[in-house]
Scaffold this active site. Sequence first.
Site: not given
Length: 916
Positions: A40, A110, A119, A121, A354, A472, A593, A649, A784, A803, A805-808, A870, A890
């Site tokens: 603001k 203000r 809304g 503050m 804004r 899942h 998979r 895989r 992974e 690649s 495997g960022t989940n594991d 992936c 990628y």
Amino acid sequence: MAKTNVKKTAKAGKSNKHVYFFGAGKADGNRTMKDLLGGKGAGLAEMTNAGLPVPPGFTISTAVCNIYYKEHRKIPAAIDREIADQLKKLEKAAGATLGSTENPLLVSVRSGAKFSMPGMMDTILNLGLNDDAVEGLKRRTGNGRFAFDSYRRFIQMFGSVVLEIPKDAFEHEFEGEKSARGARLDTDLDEQALRNVVQRFKKVVKDRTKRDFPQDPHQQLTMARDAVFRSWMNARAIEYRRIYDIPDHIGTAVNVQMMVFGNTGDRSGTGVGFTRNPATGAKEFYGEFLINAQGEDVVAGIRTPQPIRELEQVMPKAYKQLREITTRLEKNYKDVQDFEFTIQDERLFMLQTRSGKRTGYAAVVIATDLVAEKLVTPKEAILLVDPESLNQLLAPGFDPDEWKKIPVTTRGLPASPGAASGEVVFSADRAVEWVNQGKQVILVRRETVPDDIHGMFVAQGILTATGGMTSHAAVVGRQMGKPSIVGAGGLAIDESARQFRVDGKTVKEGDFVSFDGLSGEVKLGKVASKPSEILQVVNGTLAAKKSDIYQRFEKLLSWADQYRRLGVRANADLQDQAELAYAFGARGIGLCRTEHMFFGEGRIPIVQRMILADNEADRRKALNELLPLQRDDFYGVFKGMPGQPVTIRTIDPPLHEFLPKREDLMVDVARLEALGKKGAELDEKRRLLARVEQLHEFNPMLGHRGVRLGITYPEITEMQTRAIIEAACRLHKEGTKVIPEIMIPLVGHVKELRDQKAVVDRVATEVMKEQGVKVKYHVGTMIEVPRGSITADQIATEAQFFSFGTNDLTQLAYGFSRDDVGKFLRIYQEKKILDRDPFASIDTEGVGALVEMGVRLGRKTRPDLKLGICGEHGGDPASIHFFHTVGLDYVSASPYRIPVARLAAAQAALSVKVGD
Ligand code: ADP
Ligand code: MG
Ligand code: MG
């Protein structure tokens, strides 16, 4: 040189200057100073500098808010003096004095943080009035009604915000006076009535606080300022920041601004508007106003406001000026503006501007329009759309009028957007059965498991009682683009009785349920929905040239493609998923998979025979039956992604996932025994149970899975390699280029990969010789397991690609089981131990460091190593930003996340350079 200078001034600014003036065509601040002045304050400064009619004032910076909390809710004297100096300046600019009885200066106080928190503050108007000043105001304006209307508003706002008296107490008195006078609207009250209201309000204050309403305007100002700082930490502001991921430490600014009055009579008014329609994006002046009103009257629903277009008739001059100003603001900010204005005696004042919040649909329309109008370049347009909001364009929607008619019954995590409506079923088989009868179903499960996939596939939507955003059901729901709500804890599901209880009601199989996967709201009953136009085009049921929104969507994404460095691939297991991903703009598959294919029709018995085999010969027999099926699968996937790299895989999950549940088998065996049944069925169940018990593991996620399966049963890797290379050869003969990339999961030691790579290379050579064809293929691995990252230099001697495997990797880096994390994650977030779900958005410090290490070490050994990701993070904009920064080649995301990934990758490229 220049850089150091900038730094010095910024630092000096931080330590010395706390209060920033704006007025008379010049401001200390500007639009780039949102961190310090809040949105603001920065907007008011910018408008002032642009010569627009903005009432003068000053902004107490966000830094003071932090000081206030650090000093145990006190403002140091030095800052108090700075405020007093700026107040003098304001009095001069306004030609009025705070507390004067002749010519009192009135101000608004203000709140305003860097991010707008509508809304959350508080704001106080008409500060500076007291029993004397109100008479002065009357004398000066000759308008007693106006003076007392302003005073009663001030007491009410100050009373509720600063003195923390419930609003109801004032409203009750106000209504009392209105009914005593037979007034319908607040504007029906005359001066005398408003004098009475003021008396009533002052009594409320006295009764509640045991003190008189503070009469000293300087004291009023200090109290109001502190109340705004206090409101930064009120419960709803804290909750809002939690939801929108806004840090607590940024603080709020306080704007003190000379009042202008929309409540002086019928030649005055107040309103709010947008330069374009924020729901549809249409280029139309949009908003509302009220005659003879002040502040929030427009949004408070006290009287029904008029559409802003009608202002043209009522006050043509002010209307014309407002249109000119807002058009200019849009040009200057290069974005849709959301503005507030007040007209005092036909004179226009701007009070706020804004960037306007908008729907995903409107965002795409506006961005493409602004380019067409040459207000922004394509490069700038890319930055105007929140990637996440593109999802709204893909989701089927409810007919909004129908949806509103039904109350919300319960809520869950909004895992996959879209509107779903159908009859409740509790098993995947039932879902298929009913869909074959022409019904629409919602699959309701406590949680889903891999062999629910056929039911999930045919359902309108998936609703589970447990699990988080990467459970899942959530992952598969997103991959399928299926509306899904997970973790709806309000559902008490009894799968065997085929019913659930929620909110005191029982819902049985066949009852209708509807839900919105974008908001997480679940309702009982049926609601009609409409399919998304973009999806119709992508699926080929609607011509692209017939859909305006599709053309805009594709245009925006094609701009994004010009600026992104990251490739975007898809996680896809089947031909139609690959085709869809291709149509959405994916070029390549980052994860296919293979085990999902094992759940296909008629395959489970063969897979089970393979698993139950107690010797290699029997196992090979079963694998030989699977071979042609897998070959056809791969052939399809290659065809769906022509000419692009396809990463396949090898089998990953523990084998027990393909067998019936231990508990179910125990029940079956006991039942058959009790019935005195002997023979083949009982023998078969016993055999299954014995094998299931043999395969049983305490920690299956840390168990016999991934590369470990391939090492113990090389014939599985052999079969899969053969199927992949045979399919590739077949396409090669047909003249289609394919680039198979065979990926070994869960490798932590280079020797694991060496073992499996030898199998792959041997079989591939064999097959190519048989077929008389040479195809180029690559062998690589998933990174992974933390040890994989740490020894990535060694692993890269065998791997042609990684690649992540960022989940594991997240699971193993934290030691959080992602299937159980739901039990404590919420508490972790509430206690601020974790800001975000690390399975949804990558933990850059920990898991991200492992990715960085893998990248660095891998490339050290093999500079041309291809690097991708992936995991689910491949579709998350913040994570994509990170992957861009660490220099991956990628990201791979589920088909429906491809547009999000394309846009996010471009935004990452435009805001950071690699190595920064
Ligand atoms: P919010 O952030 O909740 O919109 P604001 O600080 O913008 O709160 O103010 C609330 C209302 O009061 C708005 O309608 C605004 O236009 C009005 N208002 C604020 N300051 C002034 C002022 N100096 N003169 C007239 N109206 C004002
Ligand atoms: Mg406002
Ligand atoms: Mg894995």
